[in-house]
Design a protein around this motif. Structure first.
Motif, PDB file in Angstrom:
ATOM      1  N   ALA A  29      -6.337  -3.115   1.742  1.00 24.24           N
ATOM      2  CA  ALA A  29      -5.945  -1.544   2.064  1.00 24.24           C
ATOM      3  C   ALA A  29      -5.694  -1.215   3.493  1.00 24.24           C
ATOM      4  CB  ALA A  29      -7.175  -0.685   1.175  1.00 24.24           C
ATOM      5  N   TYR A  42      -5.385   3.321  -0.088  1.00 21.81           N
ATOM      6  CA  TYR A  42      -4.415   3.839   0.420  1.00 21.81           C
ATOM      7  C   TYR A  42      -3.429   2.757   1.426  1.00 21.81           C
ATOM      8  CZ  TYR A  42      -6.631   8.102  -1.025  1.00 21.81           C
ATOM      9  OH  TYR A  42      -7.255   8.927  -1.571  1.00 21.81           O
ATOM     10  N   ASN A  43      -2.123   2.804   1.589  1.00 24.45           N
ATOM     11  CA  ASN A  43      -1.271   2.264   2.482  1.00 24.45           C
ATOM     12  C   ASN A  43       0.123   3.133   2.539  1.00 24.45           C
ATOM     13  OD1 ASN A  43       0.452   0.619   4.031  1.00 24.45           O
ATOM     14  ND2 ASN A  43      -0.718  -1.127   3.617  1.00 24.45           N
ATOM     15  N   ASP A  44       0.053   3.918   3.629  1.00 25.03           N
ATOM     16  CA  ASP A  44       1.271   4.838   3.726  1.00 25.03           C
ATOM     17  C   ASP A  44       2.409   3.856   4.087  1.00 25.03           C
ATOM     18  OD1 ASP A  44      -0.612   6.780   3.521  1.00 25.03           O
ATOM     19  OD2 ASP A  44      -0.787   7.333   5.791  1.00 25.03           O
ATOM     20  N   ALA A  47       4.284   3.470   0.323  1.00 21.80           N
ATOM     21  CA  ALA A  47       3.772   4.624  -0.488  1.00 21.80           C
ATOM     22  C   ALA A  47       4.415   4.497  -1.840  1.00 21.80           C
ATOM     23  CB  ALA A  47       4.358   5.828   0.128  1.00 21.80           C
ATOM     24  N   ARG A  50       2.262   1.395  -6.205  1.00 19.07           N
ATOM     25  CA  ARG A  50       0.998   2.127  -6.929  1.00 19.07           C
ATOM     26  C   ARG A  50      -0.129   1.258  -6.742  1.00 19.07           C
ATOM     27  NH1 ARG A  50       2.681   5.055 -12.401  1.00 19.07           N
ATOM     28  NH2 ARG A  50       4.839   5.817 -11.710  1.00 19.07           N
ATOM     29  N   ASN A  52      -1.023  -0.390  -3.985  1.00 22.68           N
ATOM     30  CA  ASN A  52      -1.296  -0.030  -2.758  1.00 22.68           C
ATOM     31  C   ASN A  52      -1.985   1.207  -2.473  1.00 22.68           C
ATOM     32  OD1 ASN A  52       0.629  -2.351  -2.392  1.00 22.68           O
ATOM     33  ND2 ASN A  52      -0.617  -2.588  -0.725  1.00 22.68           N
ATOM     34  N   ASN A  53      -1.725   2.235  -3.701  1.00 24.17           N
ATOM     35  CA  ASN A  53      -2.345   3.387  -3.524  1.00 24.17           C
ATOM     36  C   ASN A  53      -3.042   4.099  -4.832  1.00 24.17           C
ATOM     37  OD1 ASN A  53      -0.800   4.319  -0.638  1.00 24.17           O
ATOM     38  ND2 ASN A  53       0.684   3.150  -1.498  1.00 24.17           N
ATOM     39  N   GLN A  54      -4.029   3.546  -5.015  1.00 20.93           N
ATOM     40  CA  GLN A  54      -4.680   3.962  -6.467  1.00 20.93           C
ATOM     41  C   GLN A  54      -6.035   4.030  -6.285  1.00 20.93           C
ATOM     42  OE1 GLN A  54      -5.556   0.236  -8.830  1.00 20.93           O
ATOM     43  NE2 GLN A  54      -5.111  -0.863  -7.346  1.00 20.93           N
ATOM     44  N   LEU A  74      -5.442  11.202  -5.197  1.00 21.56           N
ATOM     45  CA  LEU A  74      -3.966  10.901  -5.138  1.00 21.56           C
ATOM     46  C   LEU A  74      -3.138  12.043  -5.229  1.00 21.56           C
ATOM     47  CD1 LEU A  74      -4.189   7.820  -7.662  1.00 21.56           C
ATOM     48  CD2 LEU A  74      -4.398   7.871  -5.088  1.00 21.56           C
ATOM     49  N   LEU A  77       0.423  12.197  -3.748  1.00 16.03           N
ATOM     50  CA  LEU A  77       1.591  11.295  -4.269  1.00 16.03           C
ATOM     51  C   LEU A  77       2.176  11.613  -5.383  1.00 16.03           C
ATOM     52  CD1 LEU A  77      -0.705   7.987  -3.451  1.00 16.03           C
ATOM     53  CD2 LEU A  77       1.471   8.649  -2.149  1.00 16.03           C
TER      54      LEU A  77
END
Length: 261
Positions: A29, A42-44, A47, A50, A52-54, A74, A77
């Protein structure tokens, strides 16, 4: 009190595997936030991904509170993904998450048993070699998404290099040099755990032994890397679980995902 039925006891390999999965999510992350029962990653830059942003739940959690915890983590998102590593915890969370509009998927944790194969005719490849076949395969899986989403799903693979002590992208090539099948291999020699992830074959090359070459190579490299616990996860409702079973993998547990959006 008598000992519980041995058949009902969790496999001892599950604990180090779940610890590995949680550590991998944290390490790859861009940033993490601790939450009740787990953490958010998170990894903007990716985006649309999923994975990488969970939210990852790796300990006990209040099932009724999980939808609100997820929303807080979340809410910025358009999508939600919650991975729950423990089977019992996930089953307790299922009803509250379904009421909140989530879908529920179950994955099999499959452990390779017996000796590792002698090896296969696959090799280390870089992301550039994978980009075209991987983009084509994702386009087949998700025909309605835009180019930016596809780019995120392909390029996010590079962040996985941070997830474990050793990370290999393995590919089997055709005679013309095209990568026909590929997978990731993550190694943690300290704990002796190795994961094989995202084994995929190009549509044009299915049924020609390329996936076997990749899997055999990954298992051999894991064994050579001092990893006696070699595992993968497979969708509980899809056919690859049977393909893996014929190649020496046994189901030892379950993990779960809840998705929305």
């Amino acid at each position: 009190m008598p000992d519980p039925d041995p058949a009902l006891r969790p496999d001892p390999a599950l604990q180090p595997i779940n610890a590995f999965l949680a550590a991998f999510a944290r390490r790859q992350a861009a940033r993490t936030v601790d939450l009740p029962g787990g953490f958010a990653v998170y990894n903007d830059a990716f985006a649309h991904s999923r994975a990488n942003n969970q939210v990852v739940i790796d300990t006990a959690v209040d099932p009724e509170a999980l939808p609100a915890v997820t929303e807080e983590a979340l809410g910025h998102l358009p999508h939600r993904l919650v991975s729950v590593l423990d089977d019992e915890v996930a089953r307790a969370c299922a009803e509250p998450m379904l009421r909140a509009g989530y879908t529920h998927s179950t994955y099999l944790v499959m452990l390779h048993e017996g000796p590792a194969p002698a090896g296969g005719a696959a090799e280390e490849v870089d992301l550039d070699a994978l980009r075209i076949p991987l983009t084509r395969r994702w386009r087949g899986f998700l025909p309605d998404v835009g180019d930016e989403v596809l780019r995120h799903l392909v390029d996010r693979r590079e962040t996985r290099r941070r997830g474990a002590d050793a990370v290999h992208f393995i590919g089997a090539r055709t005679e013309s040099g095209e990568v026909a099948s590929w997978a990731d291999l993550y190694l943690d020699p300290v704990t002796g755990v190795a994961q094989i992830e995202d084994l995929i074959t190009s549509q044009a090359h299915l049924g020609r032994g390329y996936a076997d070459a990749v899997l055999s190579t990954a298992l051999r490299w894991a064994a050579d890397g001092a990893c006696g616990t070699r595992f993968l996860t497979a969708d509980a409702t899809d056919w690859p679980r049977h393909w893996y079973a014929r190649r020496g993998f046994r189901v030892i547990g379950h993990s779960h995902c809840f998705e929305r959006g």
